[in-house]
Design a protein around this motif. Sequence first.
Motif, PDB file in Angstrom:
ATOM      1  N   THR A  40       0.846  -1.197   0.000  1.00  0.00           N
ATOM      2  CA  THR A  40       0.000   0.000   0.000  1.00  0.00           C
ATOM      3  C   THR A  40       0.881   1.247   0.000  1.00  0.00           C
ATOM      4  OG1 THR A  40      -0.047   0.149   2.416  1.00  0.00           O
ATOM      5  CG2 THR A  40      -1.734  -1.252   1.364  1.00  0.00           C
ATOM      6  N   ASP A  41       0.251   2.374  -0.202  1.00  0.00           N
ATOM      7  CA  ASP A  41       0.982   3.652  -0.125  1.00  0.00           C
ATOM      8  C   ASP A  41       1.627   3.814   1.245  1.00  0.00           C
ATOM      9  OD1 ASP A  41       0.280   4.284  -2.696  1.00  0.00           O
ATOM     10  OD2 ASP A  41      -1.436   5.527  -2.120  1.00  0.00           O
ATOM     11  N   TRP A  44       4.984   2.007   1.305  1.00  0.00           N
ATOM     12  CA  TRP A  44       6.010   2.768   0.588  1.00  0.00           C
ATOM     13  C   TRP A  44       6.382   4.034   1.361  1.00  0.00           C
ATOM     14  CZ3 TRP A  44       8.645   0.217  -2.743  1.00  0.00           C
ATOM     15  CH2 TRP A  44       8.044  -0.790  -3.512  1.00  0.00           C
ATOM     16  N   ALA A  45       5.444   4.600   2.130  1.00  0.00           N
ATOM     17  CA  ALA A  45       5.707   5.836   2.883  1.00  0.00           C
ATOM     18  C   ALA A  45       6.716   5.621   4.006  1.00  0.00           C
ATOM     19  CB  ALA A  45       4.399   6.384   3.444  1.00  0.00           C
TER      20      ALA A  45
END
Length: 192
Positions: A40-41, A44-45
């Motif tokens: 999910t974002d 990656w964050a």
Amino acid sequence: MAPPLTFGVEFEFALAYLPYDSIPLPDPDDANKILHFTLTDEDWAQNEFDISREKFLPIATKFAARRSVRNTINEAGFPVSDEKPVHLEADVSKWEVVNDGSVRAPEGSPYEWVDMEVRSPAFYFTSGSLKAVADVCILLNKTYGLHINDSMGLHVHVGDSNKGFDMITLSNLIAFLWAFEPQLNSLHPSHR
């Protein structure tokens, strides 16, 4: 009658995954196992140092794999804590899924591996609590590709609820450990 003692377990393992959907399944026996994790974002964050996506993929996959394990345990009816920074206090009423840097992945495997530690809640020592631990172990083994080697362990913590142990109990425990140390050491590998 005094309430039963309390306990909690921590078990360490390596969890298999394939980094790309295009990689063929190395072992047909793993066809029913979860071997791919949706990133999910939020995963990656976690890249605070602006590492390339290709190099950050194994780290992002660790976050996704831990989330998958938490969701699997939670969907089976066992309450699970959200992932939180290490410096925050644990919620001892819920299962926790964390990384464990002491876990060594198997060598020469066609899979990539995530180091993992699952911690039970603090339980009263009852047959229902022992069944809950067994049920989670069976669930994880059935759902994921797991590997255990001599870098991994099972830790059992024993307590007396929130009271702690009195000095007489501690003295008896120390005497027992001193007297039976050779026998206890024979139960596990010498490196442990």
